[in-house]
Enzyme design. Structure first.
Site, PDB file in Angstrom:
ATOM      1  N   SER A 308       0.890   8.028 -23.868  1.00  0.00           N
ATOM      2  CA  SER A 308      -0.398   9.822 -24.075  1.00  0.00           C
ATOM      3  C   SER A 308       0.970  10.586 -25.457  1.00  0.00           C
ATOM      4  O   SER A 308       1.520   9.494 -26.389  1.00  0.00           O
ATOM      5  CB  SER A 308      -0.671  10.335 -23.054  1.00  0.00           C
ATOM      6  N   ASP A 534     -11.065   9.431 -28.111  1.00  0.00           N
ATOM      7  CA  ASP A 534     -10.398  10.422 -27.011  1.00  0.00           C
ATOM      8  C   ASP A 534     -10.353  11.539 -27.046  1.00  0.00           C
ATOM      9  O   ASP A 534      -9.614  12.377 -28.657  1.00  0.00           O
ATOM     10  CB  ASP A 534      -8.918   9.446 -27.333  1.00  0.00           C
ATOM     11  N   HIS A 571      -9.221   9.043 -22.651  1.00  0.00           N
ATOM     12  CA  HIS A 571      -7.451   9.188 -23.031  1.00  0.00           C
ATOM     13  C   HIS A 571      -7.580   7.955 -22.735  1.00  0.00           C
ATOM     14  O   HIS A 571      -7.015   7.752 -20.892  1.00  0.00           O
ATOM     15  CB  HIS A 571      -7.178  10.449 -22.586  1.00  0.00           C
TER      16      HIS A 571
END
Length: 732
Positions: A308, A534, A571
């Site tokens: 991320s 995502d 994600h």
């Protein structure tokens, strides 16, 4: 609206709260190795992805500066220097430093550049690491065999002899011949690398290739200002107890005034406590910290897995120190710095809106979904309106409003595994029981108990501002609001022009120029992983990062930068996709780039083994639907086929009853039950030698479950039953 953009990391709180009692049981089980045999294995397709200072100047880290209380950090009790650590000098040759050398540039205004301009020496020469016993507050969370240390680094790299800050590190040593270390960052910004390491990396260690764990130390760290690394603490837990769930789509002047007052209180408290120091908690400075960690670990080059926001951090490091990259994995790429203000906000809002649509369709097409309706989206909208008009009290007395509904939903869209829990939570909320909504929302916001909140939200705001990641005001704010609310009506609900205005200056940070990701000139491979669905870091940021680093995304990248595409929901993919995790582990282990154009499909849920249906019924155990709670307990359906029951038997008596009932089918107690965990889980393994079939039976009392944060809804669903029993099929 409280958020114009959302955090880009999946909440770690789920791991901290729910995986802890389960993973401690599941990972060490001998038969768990056989579990993979039940899986369909990774789905891999190799195609072209469619564009879709001086040594010794450091003050000892265990004594200098303002450290967190020792009861809540992992600083070592031992002070004897580790024989594995050192201060090996950088070996990257004689690259000439740029005029804006990382060791001297102002951290609040640094613009990252790449190439031979990188500094030939680390930004700061650290003292030797001192590894010792971890002393974190929850001993049960510390992985077996882990040790801990702290590292002192300059708060301001332009003043290396000034104030220091301290970084918390946790390590699992290589099991055989150490050849280096792997550093991890979970994103956020503000995510705790220690918690990610404890409840993700260490607990899922069986997903790594043997070469990686045999030859590399695995190292987690809390970035500056985060978790246990002298955490940013502008406010305390009572502030979030009062403000976390204020109505973020205010429809009255009083609600708007409450939001404004909360924001002003936070800004004022930050400014009063830290002043101009907040600008030092930047991505650039954290990247420099990583290089000091590399030096302290004794590694000439860095191996790194960033998730991320951790991908942006890794890219910044690769631009600052290209010749010190050994092998990098950047999963769930976050690269917004070249976006205009509208696009930067739009990317996430639309990503979550699409994920919401996919979740709603899944529930709508499944008659067994607890929140099933002919129009699930409309049902959700009605529930939000109902909770906005009349908040509902949870069993702990807190009032759940529309913000709690939205936050619980947002939290669940980070992972498809959370969808069944969201289904159950919304169904419960429709019935006037919002406890499970609070479980999901608290997970996202970092609440573990009354007045006990981690510092993720505080660190997130400060680091975003210090890193220049707060989008600028659009040229036509009114048009931007109209565009965003049209494209993302649920997740841009309540958005106003005022929400788009930068606010970093209110806490004393004049928004600096962001560190732009530029072409990477090193030779170490960088693997970028992007998910086509995502919501938090949509796929276009992955292709953007590959392009910015110098790879050709349309052709799968170059020898240095390669893109892997994941086709599933959720994600990031590290530790949740067998396909991508295997590719990542191989790249880190070998430092050889993956093939271009690899596409990974999601793992398939495990089906019941052939023998499972023929297991004899167990007296006094009644079937219990655990579907809505599997994610809370860490029961990944791609790794474990699980069913459950409830009983009035004591937890310590369950194993004997199963042994008697299943003996007729040839199953015997494997004799590895041992003592219950500190959380109260009793384990019995049953095996059948003729076909290597096995079932792991876990029993825990409702009383012990109720002691674990967030599991009150599960206990409530058990009714008056005394004990929960979980059956995990091991192999067939």
């Amino acid at each position: 609206m409280r958020w114009a953009t959302y955090r880009v990391n999946e909440p770690i709180g789920a791991c901290r709260t729910y995986l802890e009692p389960m993973k401690k049981l599941l990972v060490p089980v001998v038969c768990a190795v056989l579990l993979a045999a039940c899986s369909s294995g990774p789905a891999v397709r190799t195609t072209v992805a469619s564009p879709i200072s001086s040594s010794g100047s450091a003050t000892d880290s265990t004594t200098a500066g303002s450290a967190p209380d020792s009861s809540s950090d992992p600083r070592p009790e031992s002070t004897s220097p580790s024989t594995e650590s050192g201060t090996t000098a950088d070996t990257q040759g004689t690259a000439a430093p740029s005029t804006g050398s990382p060791s001297t540039a102002s951290p609040s205004t640094s613009t990252v550049t790449s190439g031979a301009a990188a500094s030939p020496s680390p930004p700061y020469k650290p003292a030797a690491l001192q590894w010792g016993k971890c002393t974190q507050e929850k001993a049960s969370a510390i992985p077996d065999g882990a040790d801990c240390s702290t590292l002192a680094v300059p708060l301001d790299y332009s003043n290396p002899t000034g104030e220091m800050t301290h970084l918390a590190l946790m390590r699992l040593k290589a099991t055989k011949n150490r050849t280096g270390s792997v550093l991890f960052n979970p994103g956020g910004p503000g995510g705790s690398g220690i918690e990610f390491f404890e409840f993700g990396v260490a607990q899922e260690i069986n997903r790594f290739t043997p070469d990686l764990t045999a030859n590399f130390d695995l190292v987690g760290f809390d970035p500056r200002g985060v978790g246990l690394s002298d955490p940013i603490a502008c406010v305390d837990g009572s502030y979030y107890e009062r403000t976390a769930y204020l109505d973020d789509t205010p429809d009255t002047p009083a609600k708007q005034a409450a939001l404004d007052a909360a924001k002003k209180e936070f800004d004022d408290d930050c400014t009063a406590k830290y002043g101009t120091k907040l600008s030092l908690y930047s991505t650039v400075n954290t990247a420099k910290d990583m290089d000091v960690i590399r030096e302290a670990l004794g590694d000439p080059k860095l191996s790194y897995i960033g998730v991320s926001y951790g991908t942006f951090l890794g890219a910044v490091y690769a631009n600052l120190f290209p010749n010190r990259v050994r092998a990098f994995v950047l999963d769930g790429a976050f690269d917004p710095t070249k976006d205009d203000p509208v696009t930067a906000t739009e990317t996430q809002l639309v990503g979550f809106e699409k994920a919401f649509g996919n979740w709603a369709a899944d529930c709508q097409n499944n008659a067994a979904c607890p929140f099933h309706a002919t129009d699930v989206g409309a049902g959700w909208d009605a529930l939000v309106k109902r909770y906005n008009d009349t908040p509902v009290a949870a069993t702990d007395g807190r009032l759940a409003n529309d913000t709690v509904v939205r936050t619980a939903t947002l939290s669940s869209l980070y992972s498809r595994d959370q969808w069944p829990t969201l289904d159950q939570a919304l169904a419960d909320a429709a019935a006037g029981k919002p406890d499970l909504l609070f479980t999901l929302a608290d997970n996202y916001e970092g609440r573990t108990a009354k007045d006990d909140w981690n510092n993720l939200n505080q660190a997130n705001q400060v680091i975003n501002c210090a890193s220049g990641l707060d989008p600028a005001l659009p040229a036509d704010p009114a048009a931007a609001v109209a565009k965003l609310t049209a494209e993302a009506p649920r997740f841009a609900a309540g958005l106003t022009v005022a929400d788009l205005a930068p606010t970093c200056d209110k806490m004393g940070i004049v928004n600096p120029a962001p560190a732009a990701v530029t072409p990477y000139t090193g030779t170490g491979p960088i693997l970028v992983v992007g998910g086509q669905h995502d919501p938090a870091t949509p796929f276009r940021w992955a292709t953007q990062m590959v392009a910015d680093l110098g790879g050709a995304a349309s052709a799968g990248g170059t020898a240095n930068v390669t893109l892997v595409t994941f086709t599933g929901e959720g994600h990031s993919t590290f530790l949740s996709s067998t396909c991508t995790t295997n590719i990542m582990a191989k790249l880190i282990s070998t430092a050889k780039q993956a093939a271009g154009g690899i596409v990974c499909d999601p793992d398939k849920p495990l089906a019941a083994p052939d023998f499972y249906a023929s297991l004899p019924a167990v007296p006094a155990v009644t079937t219990f639907d655990i579907a809505g709670f599997k994610a809370l307990l860490g029961l990944d359906p791609t790794q474990y086929f699980a069913t459950a029951g409830v009983t009035d038997l004591d937890a310590d008596k369950v194993g004997a009853v199963y042994a008697k009932a299943w003996s007729s089918a040839g199953f015997v107690d494997a004799g590895v039950s041992g003592t219950p965990t500190p959380e109260g889980f009793h384990r019995t393994e049953f095996v059948r030698s003729k076909d290597r079939a096995g079932v792991l039976v876990l029993a825990v009392s409702a009383t012990d479950l109720a002691k674990l944060p967030g599991l009150a809804p599960l206990v409530a669903a058990m009714g008056t039953s005394k004990t929960l029993v979980i059956q995990l099929a091991i192999a067939a």
